[in-house]
Every structure is written in structure tokens, then in C-alpha cells.
Design a protein around this motif. Structure first.
Motif, PDB file in Angstrom:
ATOM      1  N   SER A  22       0.826  -1.200   0.000  1.00 30.18           N
ATOM      2  CA  SER A  22       0.000   0.000   0.000  1.00 30.18           C
ATOM      3  C   SER A  22       0.866   1.257   0.000  1.00 30.18           C
ATOM      4  N   LYS A  23       1.884   1.289   0.841  1.00 31.88           N
ATOM      5  CA  LYS A  23       2.780   2.449   0.907  1.00 31.88           C
ATOM      6  C   LYS A  23       3.490   2.658  -0.425  1.00 31.88           C
ATOM      7  N   LYS A  24       3.872   1.555  -1.065  1.00 36.44           N
ATOM      8  CA  LYS A  24       4.544   1.644  -2.361  1.00 36.44           C
ATOM      9  C   LYS A  24       3.612   2.260  -3.396  1.00 36.44           C
ATOM     10  N   ASP A  25       2.368   1.792  -3.440  1.00 32.54           N
ATOM     11  CA  ASP A  25       1.405   2.331  -4.399  1.00 32.54           C
ATOM     12  C   ASP A  25       1.095   3.793  -4.118  1.00 32.54           C
ATOM     13  N   ILE A  26       0.958   4.139  -2.845  1.00 30.80           N
ATOM     14  CA  ILE A  26       0.683   5.526  -2.458  1.00 30.80           C
ATOM     15  C   ILE A  26       1.813   6.446  -2.911  1.00 30.80           C
ATOM     16  N   ALA A  27       3.058   5.999  -2.699  1.00 30.59           N
ATOM     17  CA  ALA A  27       4.216   6.797  -3.090  1.00 30.59           C
ATOM     18  C   ALA A  27       4.277   6.979  -4.602  1.00 30.59           C
ATOM     19  N   GLU A  28       3.980   5.919  -5.347  1.00 31.18           N
ATOM     20  CA  GLU A  28       4.026   5.996  -6.804  1.00 31.18           C
ATOM     21  C   GLU A  28       2.940   6.915  -7.355  1.00 31.18           C
ATOM     22  N   LEU A  29       1.763   6.858  -6.758  1.00 30.69           N
ATOM     23  CA  LEU A  29       0.650   7.678  -7.243  1.00 30.69           C
ATOM     24  C   LEU A  29       0.820   9.140  -6.862  1.00 30.69           C
ATOM     25  N   TYR A  50      -5.437   3.342  -0.708  1.00 34.60           N
ATOM     26  CA  TYR A  50      -4.610   4.529  -0.923  1.00 34.60           C
ATOM     27  C   TYR A  50      -4.701   5.536   0.220  1.00 34.60           C
ATOM     28  N   LYS A  51      -5.458   5.169   1.251  1.00 36.00           N
ATOM     29  CA  LYS A  51      -5.619   6.031   2.433  1.00 36.00           C
ATOM     30  C   LYS A  51      -6.066   7.441   2.039  1.00 36.00           C
ATOM     31  N   ARG A  52      -7.026   7.496   1.138  1.00 33.12           N
ATOM     32  CA  ARG A  52      -7.589   8.767   0.688  1.00 33.12           C
ATOM     33  C   ARG A  52      -8.962   8.977   1.335  1.00 33.12           C
ATOM     34  N   PRO A  53      -9.342  10.224   1.574  1.00 32.90           N
ATOM     35  CA  PRO A  53     -10.701  10.501   2.057  1.00 32.90           C
ATOM     36  C   PRO A  53     -11.716  10.185   0.964  1.00 32.90           C
ATOM     37  N   TYR A  54     -12.917   9.832   1.364  1.00 33.07           N
ATOM     38  CA  TYR A  54     -13.963   9.501   0.396  1.00 33.07           C
ATOM     39  C   TYR A  54     -14.467  10.772  -0.281  1.00 33.07           C
ATOM     40  N   ASN A  55     -14.026  11.013  -1.493  1.00 31.92           N
ATOM     41  CA  ASN A  55     -14.538  12.165  -2.250  1.00 31.92           C
ATOM     42  C   ASN A  55     -15.525  11.690  -3.311  1.00 31.92           C
ATOM     43  N   SER A  56     -16.213  10.586  -2.989  1.00 34.19           N
ATOM     44  CA  SER A  56     -17.251  10.029  -3.851  1.00 34.19           C
ATOM     45  C   SER A  56     -18.356   9.482  -2.961  1.00 34.19           C
ATOM     46  N   PRO A  57     -19.614   9.668  -3.344  1.00 36.60           N
ATOM     47  CA  PRO A  57     -20.706   9.136  -2.532  1.00 36.60           C
ATOM     48  C   PRO A  57     -20.899   7.636  -2.727  1.00 36.60           C
ATOM     49  N   PHE A  58     -20.209   7.032  -3.708  1.00 38.03           N
ATOM     50  CA  PHE A  58     -20.411   5.623  -4.028  1.00 38.03           C
ATOM     51  C   PHE A  58     -19.517   4.733  -3.159  1.00 38.03           C
ATOM     52  N   VAL A  59     -19.773   4.816  -1.855  1.00 40.95           N
ATOM     53  CA  VAL A  59     -18.997   4.076  -0.858  1.00 40.95           C
ATOM     54  C   VAL A  59     -19.971   3.447   0.125  1.00 40.95           C
ATOM     55  N   GLY A  60     -19.762   2.172   0.453  1.00 41.42           N
ATOM     56  CA  GLY A  60     -20.615   1.510   1.439  1.00 41.42           C
ATOM     57  C   GLY A  60     -22.026   1.253   0.948  1.00 41.42           C
ATOM     58  N   LEU A  61     -22.186   1.115  -0.362  1.00 45.64           N
ATOM     59  CA  LEU A  61     -23.519   0.924  -0.948  1.00 45.64           C
ATOM     60  C   LEU A  61     -23.395   0.122  -2.237  1.00 45.64           C
ATOM     61  N   PHE A  62     -24.537  -0.207  -2.831  1.00 46.96           N
ATOM     62  CA  PHE A  62     -24.504  -0.832  -4.150  1.00 46.96           C
ATOM     63  C   PHE A  62     -25.719  -0.404  -4.959  1.00 46.96           C
ATOM     64  N   LEU A  63     -25.609  -0.572  -6.275  1.00 48.25           N
ATOM     65  CA  LEU A  63     -26.721  -0.323  -7.189  1.00 48.25           C
ATOM     66  C   LEU A  63     -26.893  -1.541  -8.089  1.00 48.25           C
ATOM     67  N   TYR A  64     -28.130  -1.875  -8.384  1.00 47.40           N
ATOM     68  CA  TYR A  64     -28.391  -2.927  -9.351  1.00 47.40           C
ATOM     69  C   TYR A  64     -27.939  -2.474 -10.736  1.00 47.40           C
ATOM     70  N   PRO A 212      -3.903  -1.119 -10.449  1.00 42.52           N
ATOM     71  CA  PRO A 212      -4.711   0.096 -10.231  1.00 42.52           C
ATOM     72  C   PRO A 212      -3.908   1.381 -10.374  1.00 42.52           C
ATOM     73  N   ASN A 213      -2.620   1.331 -10.018  1.00 39.99           N
ATOM     74  CA  ASN A 213      -1.807   2.539 -10.134  1.00 39.99           C
ATOM     75  C   ASN A 213      -1.731   3.024 -11.581  1.00 39.99           C
ATOM     76  N   ARG A 214      -1.514   2.109 -12.504  1.00 40.29           N
ATOM     77  CA  ARG A 214      -1.437   2.472 -13.919  1.00 40.29           C
ATOM     78  C   ARG A 214      -2.766   3.065 -14.377  1.00 40.29           C
ATOM     79  N   TRP A 215      -3.849   2.462 -13.921  1.00 43.80           N
ATOM     80  CA  TRP A 215      -5.191   2.941 -14.272  1.00 43.80           C
ATOM     81  C   TRP A 215      -5.403   4.353 -13.763  1.00 43.80           C
ATOM     82  N   LEU A 216      -5.086   4.590 -12.494  1.00 38.10           N
ATOM     83  CA  LEU A 216      -5.297   5.898 -11.883  1.00 38.10           C
ATOM     84  C   LEU A 216      -4.353   6.969 -12.431  1.00 38.10           C
ATOM     85  N   MET A 217      -3.262   6.525 -13.030  1.00 34.65           N
ATOM     86  CA  MET A 217      -2.339   7.473 -13.663  1.00 34.65           C
ATOM     87  C   MET A 217      -2.608   7.597 -15.156  1.00 34.65           C
ATOM     88  N   ASN A 218      -3.800   7.099 -15.575  1.00 42.81           N
ATOM     89  CA  ASN A 218      -4.250   7.236 -16.965  1.00 42.81           C
ATOM     90  C   ASN A 218      -3.302   6.544 -17.952  1.00 42.81           C
TER      91      ASN A 218
END
Length: 221
Positions: A22-29, A50-64, A212-218
């Protein structure tokens, strides 16, 4: 047998040295901003990794699946609707044991919330955080084949105009195989071998299939 052994070893290593990875991914991102839009708890697990704050409402829930795709097809409209809590789902296979709300005609199942007040408060706060991010290139969308998500929903998902998308499913077909950011998963849910594991378990498997790191770095995944 060889694959099972490799998967077991890799998962064991990730679990044992989770903090190190996790620390490695956090540092790279670094401070690269991102907003995760997910149909279930997979997104929340990524934020935790990534130890980031939730800046999305799509947490702790699901949608069909049908609701999720409809929401994404008119995302700006639905995300600006007020939550209206209801007592019954339109999906007969789901019993209400948690707060359930509508965004217009879209059902949001707050599976990890104790009550409607908590769900509404956190949803509103996280929507406000999300809307502060104006760059759509920093929005990342995920879907999987759970909760009535069909192959047609997956194809509709990949036809959406958003840049950053990833899908996970047990099944695929000739069309899905041509999509670079569709992942065919071999591990299934214990009670239903036709779908992937739940969001948190699927996140743990994610590292077996893409970075995921590659994805998040586009970058290409």
C-alpha cells in the motif's frame, strides 16, 4: 493447479505485506487526484488502500445493474437529485434490511449504513466533495457482473463517453474480449459461480488482473 498455486502465493504475499504494498502504491501515485464511481464496495476498498478521504458518494452501498447504467447515462442529472428514502425495493430478490433511497427513479442501497440520517448526511457531504473535482479525466468508473448486471449492461458501460472505465465479470464474449479494460475473472462468488465475488473480495483479487496505479495514472492497463 499451477495457476491456483500462483494465485494463492500472490494473494498471501499481498495480505502478509499489505502495508508495504500500500505504501509503495501511495508513493508511486503521489498526489494524483481521483474520484471513484463504483457499483459496490470495490470503490471504498480502493480508497482505503490509498488512504484517501472519500470524495465520492459511491462508498458503502450498491446499485443494481439496470439502475447503475441508467444513472451513468445521465450522471450529472441524477447526481444532483435529492435522496428520497423508501420502504421497498422494486427488485423482488432484495429484502430491505438497510436504508434504501431513490435518486429520481434510481435505487441506491445503503448496505453499510445504520440509518437513513447517516446515509443522507454522508451522501450529501461526499457529493459536495466529488463535485469540487472538475476534471473528468480524474473520474474513474467501475462495474462488475453482480446484482443483475448482464452482458448488455457491460457493453453499455463501455459505450459511455467517460475516459476511465474498468469492468470485471465471470463471463465474456467476442465483443467483450475486444475491450482492453474488460477483465474476465476466474474466481467466482461462493454462492453463485456465475458472478464475481463481492466488492471487497473483488478488490483483493484486482491485483491479480491489473495494476490500479497504472489505471489511476491514466496509463494503459
Amino acid at each position: 493447479m499451477v495457476r491456483k498455486t500462483k494465485v494463492f502465493v500472490k494473494r498471501k504475499m499481498r495480505k502478509t505485506f499489505q502495508e508495504v504494498y500500500s505504501k509503495k502504491d501511495i508513493a508511486e501515485l503521489g498526489d494524483k487526484p481521483f474520484v471513484i464511481i463504483s457499483n459496490n464496495c470495490w470503490g471504498g476498498s480502493l480508497y482505503q488502500w490509498y488512504k484517501r478521504p472519500y470524495n465520492s458518494p459511491f462508498v458503502g452501498l450498491f446499485l443494481y445493474g439496470p439502475c447503475y447504467i441508467k444513472l451513468l447515462q445521465n450522471f450529472e442529472y441524477y447526481i444532483n437529485q435529492d435522496l428520497v428514502f423508501v420502504d421497498r425495493s422494486k427488485y423482488p430478490d432484495r429484502k430491505k434490511t438497510y436504508p434504501l433511497a431513490l435518486l429520481g427513479d434510481i435505487e441506491v442501497h445503503f448496505t453499510h449504513y445504520d440509518n437513513e440520517e447517516e446515509a443522507k448526511k454522508k451522501w450529501k457531504r461526499r457529493v459536495e466533495r466529488m463535485l469540487k473535482e472538475k476534471n473528468l479525466d480524474n473520474y474513474f468508473f467501475k462495474i462488475c457482473d453482480r446484482e443483475r448486471t448482464t452482458k448488455e449492461h457491460l457493453k453499455a458501460f463501455h459505450n459511455l463517453p467517460f475516459k476511465n472505465k474498468i469492468s470485471f465479470a465471470i463471463y465474456d464474449d467476442s465483443e467483450l474480449k475486444k475491450i482492453d479494460n474488460h477483465v474476465k475473472v476466474k474466481e467466482s462468488a461462493k454462492k453463485n459461480k456465475n458472478i464475481v465475488p463481492n466488492g471487497k473480495k473483488m478488490f483483493k483479487l484486482t491485483f491479480l488482473y491489473f495494476d490500479p496505479n497504472r489505471w489511476l495514472m491514466n496509463q494503459n492497463i
